[in-house]
Scaffold this motif. Structure first.
Motif, PDB file in Angstrom:
ATOM      1  N   THR A 239       0.396  -1.541  -0.142  1.00 34.55           N
ATOM      2  CA  THR A 239       0.045  -0.182   0.046  1.00 34.55           C
ATOM      3  C   THR A 239       1.045   1.244  -0.191  1.00 34.55           C
ATOM      4  OG1 THR A 239      -0.126  -0.383   2.627  1.00 34.55           O
ATOM      5  CG2 THR A 239      -1.845  -1.190   1.145  1.00 34.55           C
ATOM      6  N   HIS A 240       1.501   1.055   0.659  1.00 34.64           N
ATOM      7  CA  HIS A 240       2.744   2.452   0.990  1.00 34.64           C
ATOM      8  C   HIS A 240       3.609   2.150  -0.314  1.00 34.64           C
ATOM      9  CE1 HIS A 240       7.089   3.707   1.867  1.00 34.64           C
ATOM     10  NE2 HIS A 240       6.181   4.725   2.154  1.00 34.64           N
TER      11      HIS A 240
ATOM     12  N   PHE B 100       2.299   2.527  -3.200  1.00 32.62           N
ATOM     13  CA  PHE B 100       1.703   3.340  -4.317  1.00 32.62           C
ATOM     14  C   PHE B 100       0.947   4.806  -3.874  1.00 32.62           C
ATOM     15  CE2 PHE B 100      -0.183  -0.987  -4.583  1.00 32.62           C
ATOM     16  CZ  PHE B 100       0.481  -0.785  -6.672  1.00 32.62           C
ATOM     17  N   PHE B 101       0.983   5.627  -2.655  1.00 39.44           N
ATOM     18  CA  PHE B 101       1.078   6.016  -1.751  1.00 39.44           C
ATOM     19  C   PHE B 101       1.981   7.276  -1.947  1.00 39.44           C
ATOM     20  CE2 PHE B 101      -0.488   3.979   2.180  1.00 39.44           C
ATOM     21  CZ  PHE B 101       1.202   4.619   2.744  1.00 39.44           C
ATOM     22  N   LYS B 102       2.925   6.632  -1.402  1.00 41.95           N
ATOM     23  CA  LYS B 102       4.635   7.227  -1.613  1.00 41.95           C
ATOM     24  C   LYS B 102       4.478   7.512  -2.854  1.00 41.95           C
ATOM     25  CE  LYS B 102       4.935   8.430   1.621  1.00 41.95           C
ATOM     26  NZ  LYS B 102       6.057   7.719   2.699  1.00 41.95           N
TER      27      LYS B 102
ATOM     28  N   LEU C  57       3.097   8.411  -5.397  1.00 44.65           N
ATOM     29  CA  LEU C  57       1.984   9.253  -5.472  1.00 44.65           C
ATOM     30  C   LEU C  57       3.076  10.711  -4.741  1.00 44.65           C
ATOM     31  CD1 LEU C  57      -0.852  10.421  -6.310  1.00 44.65           C
ATOM     32  CD2 LEU C  57      -1.835   9.595  -4.315  1.00 44.65           C
TER      33      LEU C  57
ATOM     34  N   GLY D 203      -3.190  10.908  -1.439  1.00 43.89           N
ATOM     35  CA  GLY D 203      -1.991  11.020  -1.469  1.00 43.89           C
ATOM     36  C   GLY D 203      -0.894  10.929   1.072  1.00 43.89           C
TER      37      GLY D 203
ATOM     38  N   ALA E  89      -3.942   8.679   2.289  1.00 42.16           N
ATOM     39  CA  ALA E  89      -3.655   7.360   3.026  1.00 42.16           C
ATOM     40  C   ALA E  89      -2.884   6.954   3.606  1.00 42.16           C
ATOM     41  CB  ALA E  89      -3.413   6.777   1.532  1.00 42.16           C
TER      42      ALA E  89
ATOM     43  N   SER F 133      -6.427   3.404   1.574  1.00 40.77           N
ATOM     44  CA  SER F 133      -5.337   1.770   1.566  1.00 40.77           C
ATOM     45  C   SER F 133      -4.793   2.127   3.059  1.00 40.77           C
ATOM     46  CB  SER F 133      -4.530   1.567   0.458  1.00 40.77           C
ATOM     47  OG  SER F 133      -3.804   3.175   0.162  1.00 40.77           O
TER      48      SER F 133
ATOM     49  N   ALA G 201      -3.587   6.860  -7.678  1.00 39.02           N
ATOM     50  CA  ALA G 201      -4.581   8.023  -6.630  1.00 39.02           C
ATOM     51  C   ALA G 201      -5.472   6.833  -6.867  1.00 39.02           C
ATOM     52  CB  ALA G 201      -4.423   8.890  -7.015  1.00 39.02           C
TER      53      ALA G 201
ATOM     54  N   SER H   9      -4.536   4.050  -4.457  1.00 37.25           N
ATOM     55  CA  SER H   9      -4.208   4.468  -3.160  1.00 37.25           C
ATOM     56  C   SER H   9      -5.413   5.002  -2.525  1.00 37.25           C
ATOM     57  CB  SER H   9      -3.204   5.922  -3.032  1.00 37.25           C
ATOM     58  OG  SER H   9      -1.888   6.168  -3.897  1.00 37.25           O
TER      59      SER H   9
END
Length: 686
Positions: A343-344, A346-348, A350, A388, A391, A399, A498, A501
């Motif tokens: 999960t990290h 994707f949002f990191k 981003l 982001g 999340a 996420s 996103a 995320s």
């Protein structure tokens, strides 16, 4: 399927070779086309492999034998299971987004083709690392990602700060790699093989026998695990080997996203999860892991509060989140650590790419003090950065909530079970929830809301300008100039990142944590570990499989982590939008603490004075005392002087007169006769 497995790493490698060696021939468009195509092929193939593994198909075998030395076989082999398939899919997808984003971000850079070659080669190296089935190939991929990251961090090689940063990253990682090599060496010395399966099979017997490291009372399995984890501390930037990662921001933003999101820094997390059958045999090593992770999670997050460079805030966020993953590993919740890794990623990625979009819009000014009010000028970047950030702080239904709250539950369970170090770890990660929310939304509010501070004269230009210096380039907007939204090749990856995320935690939590997906890939034994037992118990209490993610999110609204995160967001809003005078007053009032954080706990200074300075002092001593004084002065010049002195004395005997030589001969004969005649009487008298 073996051909498909080979296609995954080789497709990016082919793209890297073409862009690197034939970049001038194929041109800019040819370079980005061939590398993006290679990573796209790898991504699609990884997705096919992931689906195949979900259906129960795995693979563990040799692809190529390098050499045979006695009983040791040096091989290229693939281990394709649920852990590998997850890493393959995450690495290739994030790499694909970074490749597309790079078209817009590096459009004006003279090293365009070279950059695409590097990031494609980086992807190949990471894939070889995660797909390996033996320690030798693992080490090859481990060092390859380190080498390519060195090239990427110092991509703008004309800047002294970039050269310093990549050299720092290289040297700090060598410290960790020294422990890693020792661990692998001990594995081979005592297990006689480098194959994962064989080592994991034999390890329980070695642990049960109480085998110790010769000359010490240390259990061998503990020493091996600690040495391997020291390697992870360097690669995954755990305290105190974290110091290289913030300085790696000197590289272009796309590589910051690639290094810090799904690839290099997560290699250590992946490695410990892969070695879980070994770590489970050493409670001492697990305690060491959980304490180091807790220190990193809390104290690196605190540093994010005082950063003014937008990329460095995200970098310290990465350090903190890596600490959370390490805490999960130490609590034996390996699947939870991998879930947060996914999960990290994707949002990191981003957040890094959103920060790069802001930098583009402000003509490569990345100082938060020069931003503000960007929401109406950059709407796509604004909304994706908000997603982001939500999340990252673990907002329910995003996420990060599902994976981060699972880590908090695992840490709490380890604390309740009385695991050494777990009480500190649980307190650290809980405090870290508030800290994460505060620094994340401090960055968000300073960049996108409040007063418009761009296009004005500032006393502080970006602390670390993210651009290669040139005579005709200026940083920041000219007076009266307005920011602009980034081109589609930049915003499209933001949108595509996103989406997971938001939804990936909701979709994947049951598969990753509460199914048999990781069975056989990493150590999962609910009966033995309170962390996983507690998670399963809570999960089953939330109703059916389809209801559980919603019920878990609703439950999250009444838990302490949610209110800690909400408090962090509200405090950031009040401090930086309503009363911006308060942070400055606090910094002055607690100046000593502020200086401590601003100087990053003085660890860089300690490293420069104690370790680098000590190494230089030892080198100078060996040079002047050993080389100049002892070797040159005594051994070389000294022996020459002794020979010269003896020659000078002997020279007087060589007079050239015959009667001198005759006298010397007679004197010698007399001395010999004297000893010949008197020596028997002396000996008989005794």
């Amino acid at each position: 399927m073996q051909k498909l497995y080979l296609l995954v790493p080789l497709a990016p490698l082919v793209g890297a070779i073409i862009a690197g060696l034939l970049g001038r021939v194929v041109g800019r468009s040819g370079s980005h086309t061939v590398t993006i195509l290679g990573v796209l092929v790898s991504t699609v193939a990884s997705l096919v492999v992931f689906v195949d593994v979900m259906s129960g198909n795995t693979f563990n075998g040799t692809v190529y034998t390098w050499a045979t030395v006695g009983d040791l076989k040096l091989e290229v082999g693939f281990l394709i299971d649920s852990l590998t398939a997850t890493m393959m899919l995450v690495v290739t997808f994030v790499s694909l987004m970074v490749h597309v984003y790079t078209i817009g971000y590096m459009a004006d850079d003279p090293g365009y083709q070279r950059f695409f070659a590097y990031i494609s080669l980086f992807t190949f190296s990471m894939l070889m690392l995660v797909m390996s089935n033996n320690f030798l190939q693992l080490f090859f991929g481990w060092e390859a990602v380190g080498l390519v990251s060195y090239l990427l961090i110092g991509f703008w090689w004309k800047r002294p700060t970039a050269i310093y940063a990549n050299l720092k990253a290289f040297l700090v990682n060598r410290v960790g790699d020294f422990g890693f090599v020792l661990g692998i060496g001990l594995v081979f010395a005592y297990f006689g093989t480098l194959d994962y399966a064989a080592v994991f099979k034999a390890a329980p017997g070695v642990a049960a026998d109480g085998t110790t490291l010769p000359g010490t009372g240390w259990l061998l399995i503990t020493v091996i695990c600690v040495c391997l984890f020291i390697g992870a501390m360097g690669k995954s930037a755990q305290f105190p080997l974290h110091v290289w990662l913030p300085d790696s921001m000197e590289g272009p933003t796309p590589i910051s996203a690639l290094i810090h999101a799904a690839t290099m820094v997560t290699a250590g997390i992946f490695m410990v999860a892969r070695m879980s059958p070994l770590f489970e045999l050493s409670p001492a090593a697990l305690s060491f892991v959980i304490v180091i992770g807790a220190i990193t999670a809390l104290f690196m997050g605190l540093l994010g509060i005082v950063q003014n460079d937008i990329k460095r805030v995200v970098a310290y966020s990465t350090l903190s989140q890596l600490g959370y993953m390490t805490v999960a590993l130490g609590a034996s919740a390996y699947s939870v650590a991998i879930f947060h890794l996914m999960t990290h990623a994707f949002f990191k990625a981003l957040l890094f790419l959103a920060a790069g979009s802001v930098i583009i819009g402000l003509h490569h000014d990345q100082d938060l003090r020069n931003m503000g009010g960007l929401r109406k000028y950059m709407p796509v970047t604004w909304i994706t950065a908000l997603i982001g950030s939500l999340a990252l702080i673990g907002t329910p239904l995003f996420s990060g909530f599902y994976s981060k709250d699972s880590i908090l539950i695992a840490a709490q369970a380890a604390h309740q079970a009385g695991m050494p170090g777990a009480t500190f770890a649980y307190a650290a990660v809980m405090i870290g929830v508030f800290v994460t929310a505060f620094y994340s939304f401090r960055m968000y509010f300073l960049a996108f809301h409040g007063e418009e501070r761009f296009g004005k004269a500032h006393d502080h230009q970006g602390d670390h300008d993210d651009e290669e210096p040139s005579a005709d380039h200026h940083h920041g907007l000219a007076r009266g100039e307005k920011p602009h939204e980034s081109p589609a090749v930049v915003t499209l990856p933001l949108i595509l990142l996103a989406i997971p995320s938001v939804v990936i935690g909701y979709v994947a939590i049951d598969l990753f944590l509460f199914s048999d997906f990781f069975k056989g890939a990493i150590f999962v034994d609910v009966a033995r570990h309170p962390a996983m037992d507690r998670l399963v118990e809570m999960w089953q209490s939330f109703g059916t499989v389809n209801e559980r993610p919603w019920h878990m999110a609703l439950h999250g609204l009444v838990t302490a982590p949610f209110w800690l995160a909400a408090a962090g967001v509200l405090l950031a809003w009040y401090f930086y939008l309503k009363r911006p005078d308060i942070p400055e007053a606090i910094a002055q009032r607690f100046n000593a603490i502020y200086r401590l954080l601003d100087n990053k706990y003085y660890l860089d200074r300690i490293n420069e004075v104690v370790f680098a300075g000590g190494a230089r002092l030892i080198g100078r001593g060996l040079w002047k005392g050993g080389d100049v004084a002892l070797i040159d002065g005594v051994a070389v010049n000294g022996s020459a002087k002794v020979v010269g002195w003896i020659a000078a004395v002997i020279r007087h005997v060589q007079s050239g007169y015959i009667y001198h030589y005759a006298f010397a001969m007679l004197l010698g004969v007399a001395i010999v006769l004297f000893f010949y005649l008197t020596l028997p009487y002396v000996l008989s008298a005794r």
